[in-house]
Design an enzyme around this catalytic site. Sequence first.
Site, PDB file in Angstrom:
ATOM      1  N   HIS A 124       0.821  -1.223   0.000  1.00 14.31           N
ATOM      2  CA  HIS A 124       0.000   0.000   0.000  1.00 14.31           C
ATOM      3  C   HIS A 124       0.855   1.273   0.000  1.00 14.31           C
ATOM      4  O   HIS A 124       0.331   2.359  -0.259  1.00 14.31           O
ATOM      5  CB  HIS A 124      -0.923   0.036   1.225  1.00 14.31           C
ATOM      6  CG  HIS A 124      -1.988  -1.013   1.228  1.00 14.31           C
ATOM      7  ND1 HIS A 124      -2.842  -1.210   0.168  1.00 14.31           N
ATOM      8  CD2 HIS A 124      -2.331  -1.938   2.168  1.00 14.31           C
ATOM      9  CE1 HIS A 124      -3.667  -2.204   0.454  1.00 14.31           C
ATOM     10  NE2 HIS A 124      -3.372  -2.672   1.663  1.00 14.31           N
ATOM     11  N   ASP A 160      -2.910 -10.715  -2.254  1.00 13.07           N
ATOM     12  CA  ASP A 160      -3.544 -10.166  -1.055  1.00 13.07           C
ATOM     13  C   ASP A 160      -5.003  -9.821  -1.349  1.00 13.07           C
ATOM     14  O   ASP A 160      -5.352  -9.456  -2.475  1.00 13.07           O
ATOM     15  CB  ASP A 160      -2.775  -8.904  -0.637  1.00 13.07           C
ATOM     16  CG  ASP A 160      -3.087  -8.444   0.773  1.00 13.07           C
ATOM     17  OD1 ASP A 160      -4.189  -7.896   0.984  1.00 13.07           O
ATOM     18  OD2 ASP A 160      -2.233  -8.604   1.665  1.00 13.07           O
ATOM     19  N   HIS A 162      -6.475  -7.265  -0.441  1.00 13.24           N
ATOM     20  CA  HIS A 162      -6.548  -5.821  -0.676  1.00 13.24           C
ATOM     21  C   HIS A 162      -5.681  -5.456  -1.877  1.00 13.24           C
ATOM     22  O   HIS A 162      -4.586  -6.003  -2.047  1.00 13.24           O
ATOM     23  CB  HIS A 162      -6.050  -5.049   0.551  1.00 13.24           C
ATOM     24  CG  HIS A 162      -6.793  -5.379   1.811  1.00 13.24           C
ATOM     25  ND1 HIS A 162      -6.448  -6.461   2.603  1.00 13.24           N
ATOM     26  CD2 HIS A 162      -7.849  -4.781   2.412  1.00 13.24           C
ATOM     27  CE1 HIS A 162      -7.278  -6.515   3.643  1.00 13.24           C
ATOM     28  NE2 HIS A 162      -8.138  -5.511   3.548  1.00 13.24           N
ATOM     29  N   ASP A 247      -4.670 -12.722   3.604  1.00 13.31           N
ATOM     30  CA  ASP A 247      -5.941 -12.303   4.198  1.00 13.31           C
ATOM     31  C   ASP A 247      -7.140 -12.669   3.336  1.00 13.31           C
ATOM     32  O   ASP A 247      -8.267 -12.316   3.650  1.00 13.31           O
ATOM     33  CB  ASP A 247      -5.927 -10.803   4.527  1.00 13.31           C
ATOM     34  CG  ASP A 247      -5.312  -9.957   3.434  1.00 13.31           C
ATOM     35  OD1 ASP A 247      -5.080 -10.472   2.322  1.00 13.31           O
ATOM     36  OD2 ASP A 247      -5.042  -8.765   3.698  1.00 13.31           O
TER      37      ASP A 247
END
Length: 305
Positions: A124, A160, A162, A247
């Site tokens: 990120h 991931d 995200h 995740d």
Amino acid sequence: MNKHVAFIYDDIFLKHETPEGHPEAKERLIAIVNHLKSEGIWDKLIHVKPRKATEDNLLLVHEFDYIEKIKNLPPGYIDPDTYICEHTYEVACYSVGAVLEAVDGVINKKFDRAFCAVRPPGHHAEIDSAMGFCIFNNISVGAAYAKKKGFRKIFIADIDAHHGNGTQHIFEDDCSVFYFSSHQFPFYPGTGRELERGKDAGEGCTYNIQLRAGSGTKEYLMVFQDILPQKIREVKPDLILVSAGYDMHQDDPQSYINVTTEGVRSVIRSILLASYVPKIFVLEGGYNPPVLAECVKITLEEMLD
């Protein structure tokens, strides 16, 4: 069994302290190390210590003012999610340095696969800002460093739950790095639409797959057994980097994706079988420590196979 898989880790990563109850806690790595030892995987790996990335390394993707800011900030939250303590700058440099060490190990033929068990995570982090628990963009600095070292085409696969907004933005105008991501959408951080395909010289070298909340193993296998291998064949990379966030597991508290443990194994196997070029996995998310530890264990089992 010949040892050909490196595990890049150091207890320095435990010095990045976050407040009690924060999802990105040192217990994540403690669980991984303990599980690998108890399950008999530990001794099958080549153990490599990370080095501390230099400021010049960080400058391959990050702005000077941002690096200085992280170096000098007092402990506390720098956004609603991301916490830094007095050791965070140093630890984040080692987190980047683990990936650099992996790249050099591949170049020097010490191993052909590596797993970087690092924190803070990275995908990120933008050129000029921290975000979503991430300080420096570990995998992006690694990719930029690999390019400097002569790799012609690099494929980043982000598994991931995200979207890796930072990684996408860093390379969105650069077709020597192909960014492929599957992620829950709409979801944090709000980027990663299928129509985001890169820009200018990088047009067509970003590939996003939006998955609805509730998606599970079936949807992930369609992505990683059908679409990903085809993309890798088209791109013909000489290095594959994996943003290994776990995740997407059904028991992780930080997403609404429901991939089973064996589904995770199948995803990893598909990435490994898609091409026989060197592969470097870099830990991103995964916030249920026992589940994360099991996912890393099966990743290493597949890498060793």
